[in-house]
Design a protein around this motif. Structure first.
Motif, PDB file in Angstrom:
ATOM      1  N   SER B 104      71.869   8.707  59.268  1.00  0.00           N
ATOM      2  CA  SER B 104      71.226  10.010  59.443  1.00  0.00           C
ATOM      3  C   SER B 104      69.721   9.918  59.665  1.00  0.00           C
ATOM      4  CB  SER B 104      71.501  10.898  58.218  1.00  0.00           C
ATOM      5  OG  SER B 104      72.881  11.175  58.118  1.00  0.00           O
ATOM      6  N   GLU B 152      79.115  17.051  60.577  1.00  0.00           N
ATOM      7  CA  GLU B 152      78.107  16.649  61.558  1.00  0.00           C
ATOM      8  C   GLU B 152      77.595  15.235  61.245  1.00  0.00           C
ATOM      9  OE1 GLU B 152      77.624  18.604  64.019  1.00  0.00           O
ATOM     10  OE2 GLU B 152      75.649  18.225  64.899  1.00  0.00           O
ATOM     11  N   ARG B 156      77.961  12.038  63.793  1.00  0.00           N
ATOM     12  CA  ARG B 156      76.791  11.240  64.138  1.00  0.00           C
ATOM     13  C   ARG B 156      77.015   9.773  63.761  1.00  0.00           C
ATOM     14  NH1 ARG B 156      70.868  11.905  64.498  1.00  0.00           N
ATOM     15  NH2 ARG B 156      71.128  14.157  64.550  1.00  0.00           N
ATOM     16  N   PHE B 200      74.407  12.547  70.417  1.00  0.00           N
ATOM     17  CA  PHE B 200      73.271  12.416  69.501  1.00  0.00           C
ATOM     18  C   PHE B 200      72.233  11.391  69.956  1.00  0.00           C
ATOM     19  CE2 PHE B 200      76.934  13.656  66.849  1.00  0.00           C
ATOM     20  CZ  PHE B 200      76.438  14.829  66.298  1.00  0.00           C
ATOM     21  N   TYR B 201      72.657  10.389  70.724  1.00  0.00           N
ATOM     22  CA  TYR B 201      71.765   9.261  71.018  1.00  0.00           C
ATOM     23  C   TYR B 201      71.751   8.911  72.498  1.00  0.00           C
ATOM     24  CZ  TYR B 201      72.165   8.767  65.991  1.00  0.00           C
ATOM     25  OH  TYR B 201      72.144   9.017  64.657  1.00  0.00           O
TER      26      TYR B 201
END
Lengths: 444, 444
Positions: B104, B152, B156, B200-201
C-alpha cells in the motif's frame, strides 16, 4: 602547535568501477556487481587504510542508453545501496557508509527510516547522499510520464530534507528508559509527531525508530548548479563536487563556504570532496600506460551514450569528427551539461574525442606515481581547492589495492592523512558536530 | 521407503519478542530493538538449529495506541527489515531471510529491487512477506488521509505482485556473459522491459538488477480473509496463518490447498505455517508459571489498545467487566476482527479478559514440555493442520534458547525436523521449485 590540515577520503564505488572499460581490464573482478564476498574484501581494505567512507552510487533505470552501449556496460546493474551497505555494516566496524537515495521517487518516511536503521546497525556510520535524479528514464519506472524539471526537483528535495531530518528528531536521545520496574519503555512526552504539511509532502510521524546514533546521518550532496550550491550551503555536510580542475575547484569551494557564512553556518561544518579518478603507477609512464589501456577498452557506443546523457540530448546524429554543435536547453543536470560543453571548447575536442573521454571517465583525474598523486592532493588541500577527495578506482581490485598500498602510506608519511581512526562515527571521522534535536534541544 | 513428513520452521521475530510484556521478563534483552550484536546472536542460534527462515515483522507507524499503552510498549520501534536482514545476511550462510514489505505504501520498482538485491547478497535466501497494511495510522505517514478499504488493498496487492515478479524476470538467467574478449557484458536480447500499465501502476522496467538467485524470492502471505485466501492460493509459497486451534487450522489448510488444486497449482508448492507462541518448561507446571509470569507483566493500557486494533474500533469505552458488545464493520483486517469476536464468544471472556489475552499474545500457543510441544507440532503436521510453524518466542534470548536447546532436538529425534540443511537456498529448505522466467522460459 599548528594543526596540519587533514585530507578526508571517501571511496566512490560502483561495484566494478565507474570506468566503463574497467570490467575488461586484465585481472578485474567481472562478477563484483553481484558478489558480496568481493565487496566485503574491498570495504575491508578501505577500512584498514582508514578511509572516511564507502560511498555507494546509484541509479534507477537501465534504459538510458542504446542497445549496443548497454551490451558493453557493467554500470547499469548492481546491488541496491541500502541492502549492500547494511551487509557491509555487519562486517566492518569503523568506515562510514554513504547510501544514495533519490528525493524524486521515494517517500520521505521510508528514507528517514532506512537511514536511521542503518545508523543504528552500524553504530553511527551512515550518510545520505541526496540526489534529485535527473534521468528521465527513471521516472517511467515510477508511473511518471513527465519528469520534473530542474528547479522543481530542487524545491522538492529541500522539502524532502526537512521532512526526513524532522522525522529523525521524533524521539529525544533519552526517550527510552526501558525500566522494567516502572514498566516505562518509552516516554511519550519525549516523542514528537512532525505533523508536516507542505507543498509536496504530508507526513504525520513520528518515525518508528529511535533517534539515530549520530543524531542525523551525515548529509551528502553533489549538485553544482545554482540551486544545488544553495541547497548544499543550507543543508549539506559533505559535498561530492565534480570540478574539472583546481581553478574550478577553488571557485566552487570558496563559493559554497561563503554561502554558508552568509547563512550563519560554520564553513568547517561542510567538507568538499571532489571526485578524483586515480590511476597509480610506479613511474609516470606506467600510470599513463594503464590509463591508455583502460580507455582503449571503452566501446564507441558507450562513449556516445555517455555524451548524450551528459548533454541531455541525443548525440548519435552528430558528426563524430566535427566539433560539438550548439545544444538546446533540456532537463539534464545544468552543471553537467555546461561542464561538458566547456570541456569540448577548452580542449578543442571532436565529438568522438569528447565522447571517448566521457565514455571512459571524463572528470578530474590524477594519473601518476604515489608521490605526484600525493603532491596534487596536497595542493588541493592546502590552496582552498578541497577538504579531501572522493576517490574513484580505475578497476577492481587492482586499482584500489594500488591506492591503498602506495598512495595512502605516502599521504600518511606527509602527515595529511590519519594513521588510525580517532573516533567511532562518520561524524567523528569528518569532524562534524552532532545536530541538536529541533524538538528536544537539551536532550541532543 | 516412506518419506516422513518434515516440519518447516520459521522464527517470527520482533527484536524483543511479540509479547508485550517480554521486555520486562527477568533476563530479557531490553535493548535488542536497536542492538545488532543481539540480533546476530539470535540469528546464529536459529541457523545452528537449522531453522528454515528468520521472519521479520514490520509496521509503519507509532501512533496506533494510547499514550499510556505506548509508554509500556517495546513493539513500535525497531530496526527496519531490509537493513536488518541484509546485515544478518552477511553474518549467516544458510538460514532464510523473510522481510515484510507493504503493497500500500511502496513503489513496486523499489520493492522488486531490494528483494532481488537481498537475494543476491544472501546467495538465494530472501523471502517477501506481502502485507497490505491495515493500520490507518500508517497512511498518515505517506500523505494519505483516507486509507484504502480492504478489497481495494487486495486488488492493489495482486497487481503489485504481478509487477514485482515481472520485474524479477527482466533478465534471463544467462543474460550476463561478461566476456572481456568480445566486450559483451550483458545481452540486451536476453533482457525484457515489463511495460506494465494497469489499474494502479505504470512501470516500464527492466529492473536494474540481475534475476535473483532463486528466480524469485519466496512469496509469503498472511491474509486469512476470503480475499487473502484467494490471493494466497494464486500467488503464495508460504502462508503465515493464524488459526486459533487445530480445527481452524485444518479448515484453512484444506481450503487453501483445494483452491490451489482448482487453479492448477501443486498444493505441495505452498507451505502453511501457523504462528505458534511457544513457552517451554522442564515440567508442565514450570511452563504454565512462565506464561503466567509473562502475562502478569502486560499493562492494561496495552491490552485495551491491542483489542482496539484487532477490532478496528476503540474499545476503551467498553465496560471492562462486561461481555464484548456488538462491533460495527470497519476497515480493520476482517479475519482478525472476526477471530477476536469468536474468541470472546467461545471462551465467554469479559472485555478485560479478552484484552489481557490479546495484549500479551492472543493467538495459538503451545505451553508445555519439549515432549508435549513436539506432540502438538507432530499432530498438526500429520493431521492436515500445517506444514510447520512460524515460532514466536516469549522473551529473548531465554525463550529462543529454550526452544533451540530443548524442542528442536526432540523434533530431530522423532525424525520430523532436519539435522542439517540439505540445500543452500530458502527454496531448497522449503522444497519449493524455482519459478520459470515468464519471458525466457528456457533460460530459467
Amino acid at each position: 602547535m599548528a594543526v596540519v590540515r587533514q585530507l578526508k577520503l571517501g571511496a566512490f564505488m560502483r561495484p566494478v568501477s565507474i570506468h566503463t572499460g574497467a570490467w575488461r581490464y586484465p585481472g578485474a573482478w567481472r562478477d563484483a556487481n553481484f558478489s558480496f564476498p568481493r565487496l566485503k574484501y574491498l570495504a575491508g581494505r578501505l577500512e584498514a587504510a582508514r578511509f572516511d567512507a564507502f560511498f555507494m552510487a546509484d541509479h534507477l533505470a537501465v534504459l538510458n542508453m542504446s542497445t549496443e552501449a548497454l551490451r558493453r556496460s557493467h554500470t547499469v546493474t548492481s546491488f541496491e545501496p541500502f541492502t549492500l551497505l547494511s551487509a557491509l555494516a555487519a562486517v566492518t566496524s569503523r568506515i562510514g557508509l554513504v547510501a544514495t537515495a533519490s528525493t524524486s521517487f521515494e517517500a520521505p518516511y521510508h528514507v528517514a527510516r532506512r537511514f536511521a536503521s542503518l545508523d543504528h546497525l552500524s553504530e553511527g556510520r551512515a550518510g545520505w547522499n541526496i540526489v534529485t535524479t535527473s534521468n528521465p528514464d527513471a521516472a517511467l519506472n515510477f508511473g511518471l510520464e513527465d519528469h520534473l524539471d530542474h528547479d522543481e526537483r530542487y524545491a522538492r528535495a529541500r522539502e524532502f530534507y526537512d521532512v526526513v531530518t524532522g522525522l529523525w528528531d521524533s524521539f529525544a536521545d533519552d526517550a527510552f528508559p526501558r525500566d522494567p520496574e516502572s514498566g516505562t519503555y518509552v516516554e511519550p512526552e519525549r516523542m514528537r509527531a512532525l505533523d508536516h504539511a507542505g507543498r509536496f509532502y504530508r507526513v504525520r510521524g513520528p518515525l518508528n525508530i529511535a533517534r539515530p546514533v549520530q543524531g542525523w546521518p551525515v548529509i551528502v550532496q553533489a549538485g553544482a548548479s545554482e540551486a544545488g550550491r544553495q541547497l548544499a550551503a543550507e543543508t549539506a555536510e559533505v559535498v561530492f563536487a565534480a570540478p574539472n580542475g583546481l581553478f574550478d575547484g577553488r571557485e566552487l569551494y570558496a563559493d559554497i563556504k561563503a554561502r554558508m557564512a552568509r547563512l550563519g553556518r560554520d564553513p568547517d561544518h561542510l567538507k568538499i570532496l571532489p571526485g578524483a579518478f586515480v590511476v597509480v603507477g610506479d613511474t609516470e609512464s606506467e600510470a599513463r600506460e594503464k590509463r591508455a589501456r583502460l580507455d582503449s577498452l571503452v566501446h564507441y557506443e558507450n562513449a556516445i551514450g555517455s555524451l548524450s546523457i551528459a548533454l541531455g540530448h541525443d548525440a548519435r546524429g552528430f558528426d563524430p569528427d566535427g566539433p560539438l554543435p550548439e545544444i538546446p536547453e533540456s532537463n539534464a543536470s545544468k552543471s553537467g551539461r555546461q561542464k561538458t560543453i566547456d570541456l569540448a571548447r577548452r580542449e578543442n575536442l571532436t565529438v568522438r574525442q569528447l565522447a571517448q573521454r566521457l565514455g571512459g571517465y571524463g572528470g578530474l583525474s590524477f594519473v601518476g606515481t604515489p608521490a605526484t598523486i600525493a603532491d596534487a592532493m596536497q595542493e588541493w588541500l592546502e590552496t582552498g581547492g578541497s577538504d579531501g577527495f572522493n576517490v574513484m578506482f580505475p578497476y577492481l581490485p587492482g586499482g584500489l589495492d594500488d591506492f591503498v598500498d602506495k598512495v595512502v602510506p605516502e599521504l600518511q608519511r606527509r602527515g595529511i592523512f590519519r594513521r588510525d581512526y580517532e573516533g567511532r562515527t562518520l561524524r567523528d571521522h569528518l569532524g562534524l558536530p552532532r545536530p541538536a534535536n529541533r524538538f528536544f534541544p537539551s536532550g541532543a
